[in-house]
Design an enzyme around this catalytic site. Structure first.
Site, short mmCIF file in Angstrom:
data_model
loop_
_atom_site.label_atom_id
_atom_site.label_comp_id
_atom_site.label_asym_id
_atom_site.label_seq_id
_atom_site.Cartn_x
_atom_site.Cartn_y
_atom_site.Cartn_z
N ARG A 80 0.83 -1.13 0.16
CA ARG A 80 -0.07 -0.12 0.02
C ARG A 80 0.87 1.12 0.01
O ARG A 80 0.29 2.56 -0.27
CB ARG A 80 -0.93 -0.04 1.24
CG ARG A 80 -2.16 0.83 0.94
CD ARG A 80 -3.54 0.57 1.63
NE ARG A 80 -3.31 0.55 3.21
CZ ARG A 80 -4.22 1.13 3.95
NH1 ARG A 80 -5.25 1.53 3.73
NH2 ARG A 80 -3.92 1.10 5.36
N ASP A 81 2.07 1.16 0.14
CA ASP A 81 2.85 2.41 -0.14
C ASP A 81 4.49 2.33 -0.88
O ASP A 81 5.46 2.39 -0.39
CB ASP A 81 3.17 2.87 1.32
CG ASP A 81 3.69 4.41 1.44
OD1 ASP A 81 3.37 5.09 0.64
OD2 ASP A 81 4.32 4.72 2.42
N VAL A 82 4.28 1.52 -2.02
CA VAL A 82 5.20 1.33 -2.64
C VAL A 82 5.83 2.51 -3.42
O VAL A 82 5.02 3.37 -4.10
CB VAL A 82 4.73 0.33 -3.89
CG1 VAL A 82 6.01 -0.05 -5.07
CG2 VAL A 82 4.47 -1.16 -3.41
N SER A 123 0.85 7.43 -0.65
CA SER A 123 1.70 8.49 -1.23
C SER A 123 1.27 9.03 -2.48
O SER A 123 0.88 8.56 -3.46
CB SER A 123 3.09 8.11 -1.19
OG SER A 123 3.44 7.55 0.16
#
Length: 325
Positions: A80-82, A123
């Site tokens: 969820r935050d690559v 992000s």
């Protein structure tokens, strides 16, 4: 969650401290910092620009780590935050995915719902538009974010160009820039200038194909991380094959026909793909199952056709057939 995960391309949790409200997590030390450092901080001596083949290795490593999260662990884990700041590099430049603070356990295999309904987090610039719009999280949201990472690696550009300050009307999305360049056949124009002369045309074409397929609007139409790994490894094979041909020509050892003969290209297992050059100047890659894909050789100005990069029938045509793997 992280204490239960062990993989070469995931940052390992060594221990933690929770003493008198002091909370500390202890990880392996990543001496080369973040991937982003080496894309945007190239003026600093501590963050030199990374050559193309090494960038490919880093992308493949990070893709392996995400693939393990999606399918190798006991439960599907969606990162969820690559992003490039969450891909760290150790002393050997091995990529390791880090920061699992926003990770979610995904649906079990065979579950009625293939998504997790959750508040949108992530992000800016990397967020999957479908996830943002529907608030339905799937592993394909990670695939979208990783597609942005691939374009960052290729172009050394941020996911959102803030040249217009905080005025969102003047912000340029890297995803949109990549789409427009692919449509116009001008991918080579946005490649990082530090990579001039390093990328074989056929490798660039395949890499752009993989990266663009990750950004498809509907998550169900995006490739899995396993398919992304395969595509990137194939791009690496194309790069290595091109370099070998250059070396042979430079040494005068091209043999009869100047190296235009049949060459074998190995996939992920014992199956193979054969490369043949037609009289029209294109390479034909034939899988064992008989599926054939044309990979047009680029001209010296590195122009790429819209159909070859965006056509739904060609994207991942080499890997949709399981017999071709």
């Amino acid at each position: 969650m992280l204490s239960q995960l062990r993989h070469r391309h995931l940052v390992s949790l060594i221990g933690y401290c929770y003493d008198d409200e002091e909370m500390i997590l202890v990880y392996d030390y990543m001496s080369h910092g973040t991937l982003r450092d080496h894309l945007y901080s190239k003026s600093q001596q501590i963050s030199p620009s990374i050559p193309w083949k090494q960038r490919l290795e880093i992308c493949i490593g990070a893709a392996h780590g995400l693939h393990y999260l999606h399918s190798g662990a006991s439960n599907t884990i969606i990162h969820r935050d690559v992003k490039t700041t969450n891909i760290l590099l150790d002393e050997n430049w091995v990529a390791k995915v880090s920061d699992f603070g926003l990770s979610k356990i995904g649906p079990a295999a065979g579950a009625a719902n293939a998504h997790v309904s959750t508040v949108v987090k992530g992000s800016f610039g990397y967020l999957d538009p479908e996830y943002y719009r529907l608030q339905r999280l799937t592993e394909k949201s990670d695939v979208y974010s990783f597609g942005i990472v691939l374009w960052e690696v290729l172009t050394a550009r941020p996911p959102v160009n803030r040249a217009g300050g905080n005025d969102k009307r003047k912000m340029v999305s890297l995803a949109e820039l990549a789409r427009q360049c692919c449509k116009k056949g001008r991918v080579a124009e946005i490649v990082d200038r530090d990579l001039d002369g390093e990328i074989a045309p056929e490798c660039l074409k395949k890499f752009a194909e993989v990266a663009m397929s990750c950004l498809v609007e509907k998550g169900v139409d995006r490739p899995s991380m396993g398919d992304v790994v395969w595509g990137l490894e194939f791009a690496k094979e194309l790069q290595c094959g091109s370099e070998e041909r250059v070396k042979l020509l430079a040494s005068g050892g091209g043999g009869e026909g100047g190296g235009d003969g049949i060459e074998e290209m190995r996939g992920g297992d014992s199956s193979s793909m054969q490369g043949r050059k037609s009289s029209g100047g294109s390479s034909m890659f034939t899988t064992n199952s008989g599926t054939m894909t044309s990979v047009e050789e680029s001209s010296t100005n590195h122009e790429y056709s819209e159909d070859s990069l965006l056509g739904s029938n060609l994207v991942f045509s080499e890997i949709l057939d399981p017999k071709a793997r």
